[in-house]
Design a protein around this motif. Structure first.
Motif, PDB file in Angstrom:
ATOM      1  N   ILE A 164       0.754  -1.105   0.142  1.00 21.25           N
ATOM      2  CA  ILE A 164      -0.011   0.034  -0.087  1.00 21.25           C
ATOM      3  C   ILE A 164       0.897   1.288  -0.052  1.00 21.25           C
ATOM      4  CG2 ILE A 164      -0.383   0.518   2.421  1.00 21.25           C
ATOM      5  CD1 ILE A 164      -3.031   0.410   0.068  1.00 21.25           C
ATOM      6  N   GLN A 165       2.201   1.073   0.378  1.00 20.67           N
ATOM      7  CA  GLN A 165       3.065   2.206   0.221  1.00 20.67           C
ATOM      8  C   GLN A 165       3.727   2.365  -0.947  1.00 20.67           C
ATOM      9  OE1 GLN A 165       4.810   0.864   4.298  1.00 20.67           O
ATOM     10  NE2 GLN A 165       5.247   2.959   4.004  1.00 20.67           N
ATOM     11  N   ALA A 166       3.647   1.490  -1.866  1.00 22.65           N
ATOM     12  CA  ALA A 166       4.305   1.620  -3.316  1.00 22.65           C
ATOM     13  C   ALA A 166       3.415   2.317  -4.209  1.00 22.65           C
ATOM     14  CB  ALA A 166       4.453   0.041  -3.585  1.00 22.65           C
ATOM     15  N   PRO A 167       4.025   2.805  -5.525  1.00 19.47           N
ATOM     16  CA  PRO A 167       3.238   3.339  -6.352  1.00 19.47           C
ATOM     17  C   PRO A 167       2.449   2.297  -7.003  1.00 19.47           C
ATOM     18  CG  PRO A 167       5.549   3.806  -6.637  1.00 19.47           C
ATOM     19  CD  PRO A 167       5.401   2.716  -5.615  1.00 19.47           C
ATOM     20  N   PRO A 168       1.152   2.745  -7.464  1.00 18.68           N
ATOM     21  CA  PRO A 168       0.117   1.555  -7.984  1.00 18.68           C
ATOM     22  C   PRO A 168       0.919   0.820  -9.089  1.00 18.68           C
ATOM     23  CG  PRO A 168      -0.743   3.715  -7.596  1.00 18.68           C
ATOM     24  CD  PRO A 168       0.395   4.075  -7.381  1.00 18.68           C
ATOM     25  N   PHE A 169       1.498   1.163  -9.884  1.00 23.53           N
ATOM     26  CA  PHE A 169       2.272   0.391 -11.063  1.00 23.53           C
ATOM     27  C   PHE A 169       3.196  -0.767 -10.473  1.00 23.53           C
ATOM     28  CE2 PHE A 169       6.121   3.225 -10.582  1.00 23.53           C
ATOM     29  CZ  PHE A 169       6.906   2.419 -11.039  1.00 23.53           C
ATOM     30  N   VAL A 170       3.643  -0.387  -9.285  1.00 24.53           N
ATOM     31  CA  VAL A 170       4.520  -1.424  -8.580  1.00 24.53           C
ATOM     32  C   VAL A 170       3.557  -2.453  -7.879  1.00 24.53           C
ATOM     33  CG1 VAL A 170       6.332  -1.736  -6.794  1.00 24.53           C
ATOM     34  CG2 VAL A 170       6.578   0.205  -8.456  1.00 24.53           C
ATOM     35  N   ARG A 171       2.767  -1.990  -7.250  1.00 22.82           N
ATOM     36  CA  ARG A 171       1.691  -2.836  -6.596  1.00 22.82           C
ATOM     37  C   ARG A 171       1.220  -3.866  -7.767  1.00 22.82           C
ATOM     38  NH1 ARG A 171      -3.386   0.161  -6.359  1.00 22.82           N
ATOM     39  NH2 ARG A 171      -3.358  -0.243  -8.580  1.00 22.82           N
ATOM     40  N   ASP A 172       0.979  -3.325  -8.994  1.00 22.71           N
ATOM     41  CA  ASP A 172       0.055  -4.051  -9.869  1.00 22.71           C
ATOM     42  C   ASP A 172       1.093  -5.110 -10.373  1.00 22.71           C
ATOM     43  OD1 ASP A 172      -2.094  -2.808  -9.594  1.00 22.71           O
ATOM     44  OD2 ASP A 172      -2.215  -1.853 -11.644  1.00 22.71           O
ATOM     45  N   TYR A 173       2.425  -4.514 -10.583  1.00 23.10           N
ATOM     46  CA  TYR A 173       3.650  -5.593 -11.149  1.00 23.10           C
ATOM     47  C   TYR A 173       3.945  -6.710 -10.210  1.00 23.10           C
ATOM     48  CZ  TYR A 173       8.000  -7.659 -10.905  1.00 23.10           C
ATOM     49  OH  TYR A 173       8.978  -8.697 -10.566  1.00 23.10           O
ATOM     50  N   PHE A 191       9.657 -17.864 -17.194  1.00 19.47           N
ATOM     51  CA  PHE A 191       8.880 -17.216 -16.401  1.00 19.47           C
ATOM     52  C   PHE A 191       9.069 -15.842 -16.516  1.00 19.47           C
ATOM     53  CE2 PHE A 191       8.959 -14.585 -12.463  1.00 19.47           C
ATOM     54  CZ  PHE A 191       7.470 -14.729 -11.859  1.00 19.47           C
ATOM     55  N   TRP A 192      10.243 -15.431 -16.831  1.00 20.25           N
ATOM     56  CA  TRP A 192      10.509 -14.145 -17.151  1.00 20.25           C
ATOM     57  C   TRP A 192       9.890 -13.248 -18.352  1.00 20.25           C
ATOM     58  CZ3 TRP A 192      10.908 -10.900 -13.267  1.00 20.25           C
ATOM     59  CH2 TRP A 192      11.497 -11.255 -12.110  1.00 20.25           C
ATOM     60  N   ARG A 193      10.032 -14.178 -19.345  1.00 19.24           N
ATOM     61  CA  ARG A 193       9.228 -14.084 -20.673  1.00 19.24           C
ATOM     62  C   ARG A 193       7.754 -13.573 -20.447  1.00 19.24           C
ATOM     63  NH1 ARG A 193      13.003 -17.824 -22.757  1.00 19.24           N
ATOM     64  NH2 ARG A 193      11.371 -19.318 -22.898  1.00 19.24           N
ATOM     65  N   GLU A 194       7.211 -14.242 -19.678  1.00 22.59           N
ATOM     66  CA  GLU A 194       5.692 -14.335 -19.534  1.00 22.59           C
ATOM     67  C   GLU A 194       5.510 -13.232 -18.579  1.00 22.59           C
ATOM     68  OE1 GLU A 194       1.501 -15.560 -19.537  1.00 22.59           O
ATOM     69  OE2 GLU A 194       3.333 -15.865 -20.831  1.00 22.59           O
ATOM     70  N   VAL A 195       6.339 -12.941 -17.674  1.00 21.04           N
ATOM     71  CA  VAL A 195       6.050 -11.613 -16.801  1.00 21.04           C
ATOM     72  C   VAL A 195       6.251 -10.201 -17.851  1.00 21.04           C
ATOM     73  CG1 VAL A 195       7.097 -10.050 -15.026  1.00 21.04           C
ATOM     74  CG2 VAL A 195       6.890 -12.533 -14.578  1.00 21.04           C
ATOM     75  N   GLU A 196       7.267 -10.472 -18.581  1.00 23.29           N
ATOM     76  CA  GLU A 196       7.257  -9.269 -19.638  1.00 23.29           C
ATOM     77  C   GLU A 196       6.017  -9.230 -20.422  1.00 23.29           C
ATOM     78  OE1 GLU A 196      11.007  -7.421 -22.562  1.00 23.29           O
ATOM     79  OE2 GLU A 196      10.898  -9.366 -22.066  1.00 23.29           O
ATOM     80  N   ARG A 197       5.611 -10.180 -20.861  1.00 23.74           N
ATOM     81  CA  ARG A 197       4.554 -10.348 -21.869  1.00 23.74           C
ATOM     82  C   ARG A 197       3.159  -9.500 -21.253  1.00 23.74           C
ATOM     83  NH1 ARG A 197      -0.055 -12.869 -22.933  1.00 23.74           N
ATOM     84  NH2 ARG A 197      -0.023 -14.081 -21.309  1.00 23.74           N
ATOM     85  N   ILE A 198       2.965 -10.110 -20.031  1.00 18.78           N
ATOM     86  CA  ILE A 198       1.655  -9.424 -19.514  1.00 18.78           C
ATOM     87  C   ILE A 198       1.822  -7.953 -18.462  1.00 18.78           C
ATOM     88  CG2 ILE A 198       0.630 -11.518 -19.133  1.00 18.78           C
ATOM     89  CD1 ILE A 198       1.137 -11.761 -16.210  1.00 18.78           C
ATOM     90  N   CYS A 199       3.361  -7.775 -18.215  1.00 19.39           N
ATOM     91  CA  CYS A 199       3.860  -6.549 -17.660  1.00 19.39           C
ATOM     92  C   CYS A 199       4.968  -6.091 -18.272  1.00 19.39           C
ATOM     93  CB  CYS A 199       4.032  -6.872 -16.233  1.00 19.39           C
ATOM     94  SG  CYS A 199       4.222  -5.576 -15.097  1.00 19.39           S
ATOM     95  N   PRO A 200       4.979  -5.005 -19.512  1.00 20.04           N
ATOM     96  CA  PRO A 200       6.055  -4.645 -19.968  1.00 20.04           C
ATOM     97  C   PRO A 200       6.992  -3.618 -19.132  1.00 20.04           C
ATOM     98  CG  PRO A 200       4.279  -4.681 -21.276  1.00 20.04           C
ATOM     99  CD  PRO A 200       3.603  -4.843 -19.941  1.00 20.04           C
ATOM    100  N   TYR A 201       6.385  -3.196 -18.081  1.00 19.93           N
ATOM    101  CA  TYR A 201       7.148  -2.260 -17.339  1.00 19.93           C
ATOM    102  C   TYR A 201       8.032  -2.905 -16.131  1.00 19.93           C
ATOM    103  CZ  TYR A 201       2.939  -2.196 -14.831  1.00 19.93           C
ATOM    104  OH  TYR A 201       1.748  -2.819 -13.991  1.00 19.93           O
ATOM    105  N   TYR A 202       7.890  -4.126 -15.985  1.00 18.06           N
ATOM    106  CA  TYR A 202       8.252  -4.936 -15.081  1.00 18.06           C
ATOM    107  C   TYR A 202       9.700  -4.475 -14.385  1.00 18.06           C
ATOM    108  CZ  TYR A 202      11.608  -7.906 -17.017  1.00 18.06           C
ATOM    109  OH  TYR A 202      12.819  -8.520 -17.866  1.00 18.06           O
ATOM    110  N   ASP A 203      10.720  -4.319 -15.223  1.00 18.58           N
ATOM    111  CA  ASP A 203      12.104  -3.751 -15.055  1.00 18.58           C
ATOM    112  C   ASP A 203      11.930  -2.822 -13.962  1.00 18.58           C
ATOM    113  OD1 ASP A 203      11.340  -2.742 -17.301  1.00 18.58           O
ATOM    114  OD2 ASP A 203      13.227  -2.493 -18.087  1.00 18.58           O
TER     115      ASP A 203
END
Length: 217
Positions: A164-173, A191-203
């Motif tokens: 709840i202290q993180a930015p919304p985009f970080v929470r969603d990631y 795993f990381w390819r799938e993360v990148e597919r559904i969350c392109p801003y993950y890094d």
């Protein structure tokens, strides 16, 4: 020194953790021996970073009127309640009662943040689970001290209330990261390819989490 293998990494990377320990990322095909040699060649940089870390002002252990805390990714100031009403405090758009505003407010505020997280995070998980057809069976909001979240083999998603202290985009990631474990119970390249597919801003979100790991303590 902490050595971490990352099949997605293309080179050795040296970082200094908030606790002062050196962390070396080992790329695919790399070795622990070469990682140690890499760290030894960077002793000068490590010494400078340690000096910078030791000179950094420490986070307040007590939260008093006037203390700034993280809330939804922003630094907000704890202030007395509106209209002079006794026992009220506020930060951002949150206003609630405490026993004594003149004492350490951290326990009361953390309980309030935990309640907010318990109300807000589970529906967000269910929303993403439905959107990506991932079978989250149970969602808990916990008080972990060493991780932001986890996923069990039985389909339980556990999230740290401090999200709840993180930015919304970080929470969603973080939610999407844990949900992806329902497909891949590991941190493999797939795993990381799938993360990148559904969350392109993950890094970008990962960098925020690493930079703010002290929030967990």
């Amino acid at each position: 020194m902490v050595l971490v293998h990352n099949p997605r990494a293309r080179r050795y990377v040296l970082r200094l953790r908030p606790d002062g320990a050196a962390r070396v990322t080992i790329p695919r095909g790399g070795s622990a021996a070469e990682a140690r040699r890499f760290a030894e060649r960077s002793v000068g940089w490590l010494e400078r970073e340690l000096q910078r870390l030791s000179s950094r002002p420490s986070r307040p252990t007590q939260w008093l009127i006037g203390t700034e805390i993280l809330f939804r990714g922003d630094l907000v100031r704890i202030e007395p309640g509106v209209n002079g009403e006794r026992g009220l405090i506020r930060f951002a758009n949150e206003v609630f009662k405490v026993a004594d505003p003149a004492t350490d407010l951290r326990p009361a505020i953390e309980r309030h943040l935990w309640r907010l997280a318990a109300k807000e995070l589970p529906p967000r998980v269910l929303e993403y689970a439905a959107a990506h057809q991932l079978p989250a069976r149970r969602i808990t909001v916990r008080n972990q001290r060493s991780r932001w979240g986890s996923c069990s083999r039985h389909g339980t998603i556990s999230l740290n209330w401090r999200l709840i202290q993180a930015p919304p985009f970080v929470r969603d990631y973080l939610i999407l990261h844990e949900l992806t474990h329902l497909r891949e119970m590991n941190h493999s390249a797939r795993f990381w390819r799938e993360v990148e597919r559904i969350c392109p801003y993950y890094d970008t979100a990962e960098r925020w989490l690493k930079q703010h790991s002290s929030v967990l303590r």
